[in-house]
Write an enzyme that holds these catalytic residues in place. Structure first.
Site, PDB file in Angstrom:
ATOM      1  N   ASP A   1     -14.762   8.360  14.476  1.00  0.00           N
ATOM      2  CA  ASP A   1     -15.467   8.117  13.211  1.00  0.00           C
ATOM      3  C   ASP A   1     -16.690   7.237  13.449  1.00  0.00           C
ATOM      4  O   ASP A   1     -16.869   6.208  12.802  1.00  0.00           O
ATOM      5  CB  ASP A   1     -14.517   7.462  12.200  1.00  0.00           C
TER       6      ASP A   1
ATOM      7  N   GLY B   1     -12.263   0.918   1.088  1.00  0.00           N
ATOM      8  CA  GLY B   1     -12.602   2.247   1.569  1.00  0.00           C
ATOM      9  C   GLY B   1     -11.522   3.245   1.239  1.00  0.00           C
ATOM     10  O   GLY B   1     -10.556   2.941   0.525  1.00  0.00           O
TER      11      GLY B   1
END
Length: 644
Positions: free
Chosen positions: A141, A27
């Site tokens: 998030d 990521g």
């Protein structure tokens, strides 16, 4: 599994313990690997920070702090954080390995979910967020990529605390908006701030996406999407999927209000609302809705715009009749193919009958065919009223300690939350006595601020602060706590702190001069002894002192005592007159210097008339003294043992 690129870490052993076996994903912040804990012989996940972040000292410090907070979370729907380590340039987290797939994978495969299926998934997600919110932790998030679906169907939320560390680091360096822009609350866009209600906003966006298969705000650039979050409200999902019930619409629109004060106050309150709506939907609601999408006529408007790529038309327009051949049709073709008014009325009546049937079911079967999950963490009295209002009997059991539920709230129920139950049956509620008792740390001698920080780091709350004079503890330092150090107490109860208001100058007038001087030196005071002859007063006794008795004094303060001189005598030698002012063999009091600095102790003992021998290894604090009390001959040696 991401195996497209050879990874140099695969096969290496980090920190002499964790063998990297394969790469799972990469990521923007880190790369995740499957690894083996060689010490405990178990499979774990390793998240290794990218080199650019690992070299940022501010980020690493913030990351470690947030990782510690995340590790403190213990909840069945939270991916556990076991450890945080570094090995050379590699800064990494050791986490629970969760075999399965992400909610993003499942949503991509399904296109969208029915209302009941979506709410069923949201409940464990909100339970995990609720546990974090109770602990004072904000996720920042929330998105389908951070929701994991285990092979056994368990839902777990990952990356608690990590988004905050990454966000703060990048905000500091670039001033840019950080986060997954599709889920950002307006306050995150405008002020760069986030709290528990920002997580609620993101959860509302995710619910919209589960119900419709798309995000509510879409644009060509991330900046344009952020602009929409600030300037446009999130529409009800029924605008895209008309069969979605109004109460499900409200779950989305309430959670995504532009005003944080109008949202549920945290994930726990949102969970309660979601569970209540979920309990009011028939168990076969999604199946009926899907069947209706195949069998009913086109009486509902299709969603605006073309179906998103990768979604089937039947999922995006569930109530539209699907023609056997799909091809371009002219307006005239659509008019000729439309139903006549009679059939339209017939279709409307049929659907109205279905809706009426659902309403009758809702009113007659009741909401409590299961124990509602929102009672966990609720006040016992409120939970009791809610259950009894639903036709259930309630019994309250003896309270137990629970590290995740505050005192007086419901810690567990029997049958457990979510279990099927019929009206009239009994639910046993077990209240929480608070967090499990733990030993109160010793903060004696610390400053008030340091003492508070130490107690809070152990999970305790600070109660009352009081002051008292002390002859042994300096002004502003902690004398003790209530409960005392070492005693066990639940962190739900506050710890009171007593601080020294300073030492009080004792009355030494009339005392032996040497004894008085050593008493004052033991208090950490700098003593000046003056000799003066005063008739009518005993020799070698204190005849005056400065400051006076009761005056506040602190470590290192100067004090003066005046001692009456002995009478002068004539020696045997002719014309030699002198004063016997101190017998070398005289025993004098020994001041105790334990806990003082070596330099201060040496000076005080020498001023008292002793020689000093210092031994020990490292440090500059007197840990042991011999002798440490009583009397010793003037000029004899006192041994000090120093240590850290």
């Amino acid at each position: 599994m991401d195996t497209s690129v050879a990874d140099p870490l695969v096969g290496q052993v980090l920190d002499g313990r964790y063998r990297i076996e394969s790469r799972i994903a990469r990521g923007g912040m880190a790369t995740v690997y499957v690894a083996r804990d060689l010490r405990l012989d178990r499979t774990i996940a390793i998240k290794v920070m990218h080199a650019g972040l690992a070299s940022d000292e501010d980020f690493v410090a913030r990351f470690i702090g947030e990782a510690k907070a995340a590790a403190a979370l213990s909840h069945p729907n939270v991916v556990a954080v076991y450890d945080q380590r570094s090995d050379g340039e590699h800064v990494f987290l050791v986490m629970e390995y969760v075999p399965g797939r992400t909610l993003r994978d499942a949503l991509t495969e399904a296109g969208r979910l029915g209302p009941r299926a979506a709410l069923e998934i949201m409940q464990p997600v909100l339970a995990a967020l609720g546990a974090a919110h109770r602990a004072g932790l904000v996720h920042r998030d929330v998105k389908p990529e951070n929701v994991l679906i285990c092979d056994d169907g368990t839902i777990k939320v990952a990356d608690f605390g990590l988004a905050r560390a990454e966000s703060a680091s990048k905000m500091t360096k670039t001033g840019m908006i950080i986060g997954t822009v599709g889920y950002l609350a307006p306050e995150q866009v405008l002020q760069g701030t986030a709290d528990v209600r920002s997580d609620v906003y993101a959860a509302g966006i995710m619910l919209y996406e589960l119900l419709t298969g798309r995000l509510p705000h879409q644009a060509d650039t991330p900046l344009a999407v952020a602009y929409k979050h600030v300037n446009e409200v999130v529409p009800p999902p029924s605008g895209a999927v008309p069969a979605i019930p109004r109460r499900v619409d409200e779950l989305v629109t309430d959670a995504t209000s532009h005003d944080p004060a109008r949202r549920p106050e945290d994930a726990n309150q949102y969970l309660a609302e979601v569970a209540e709506v979920f309990g009011g939907l028939p168990r076969d609601f999604d199946r009926r809705m899907e069947e209706a999408s195949h069998n009913s006529t086109s009486i509902f408007a299709s969603p605006p715009g073309a179906p998103p790529q990768g979604h089937t038309a039947v999922l995006d327009a569930p109530f539209e009749t699907m023609p056997s051949e799909r091809g371009p049709r002219s307006r005239g073709d659509r008019v000729l193919g439309a139903l006549t008014g009679k059939y339209v009325l017939f279709a409307i009546g049929a659907v109205a009958a279905v809706i009426l049937g659902w309403a009758v079911w809702y009113q007659t079967s009741g909401q409590y065919d299961h124990v509602p999950s929102q009672i966990i963490g609720m006040k016992v009295a409120d939970a009791q009223r809610k259950l009894e209002g639903g036709g259930l009997d309630v019994r309250v059991a003896a309270a137990v300690y629970d590290d995740h539920v505050h005192k007086g709230m419901v810690a567990k129920s029997d049958p457990p939350a979510g279990a099927r139950i019929a009206k009239g049956e009994t639910v046993t509620l077990t209240p929480s006595k608070g967090i499990t008792p733990r030993a109160v740390p010793d903060v004696t001698g610390k400053s008030l601020d340091d003492a508070k920080q130490t107690l809070q780091s152990k999970g305790f709350t600070i109660g009352d602060t009081s002051s008292t004079p002390s002859q042994t503890v300096g002004k502003g330092k902690v004398v003790g706590t209530d409960p005392a150090a070492g005693e066990k107490q639940s962190p739900d109860k506050p710890v009171d702190i007593t601080v020294s208001s300073g030492m009080s100058m004792p009355n030494v007038v009339g005392a032996n001069g040497d004894a008085a001087a050593n008493q004052l030196r033991s208090m950490g005071l700098n003593v000046k002894v003056e000799k003066k002859k005063v008739d009518g007063k005993p020799a070698d006794t204190v005849i005056s002192q400065d400051p006076a008795e009761g005056t506040g004094v602190s470590n290192g303060d100067d004090v003066t005592i005046v001692v009456n001189k002995r009478d002068c005598i004539v020696d045997a030698g002719p014309f030699h007159i002198g004063c016997n002012d101190g017998d070398p063999q005289q025993n004098i009091p020994v001041p105790n210097m334990t806990g003082r600095s070596v330099s201060d102790a040496k000076k005080a003992l020498k001023d008292s008339g002793f020689e000093v021998n210092v031994t020990g290894f490292g440090g500059n604090t007197v840990r042991f003294q011999s002798p440490n009390s009583g009397e010793a001959p003037r000029g004899s040696t006192i041994t000090l043992v120093k240590g850290p």
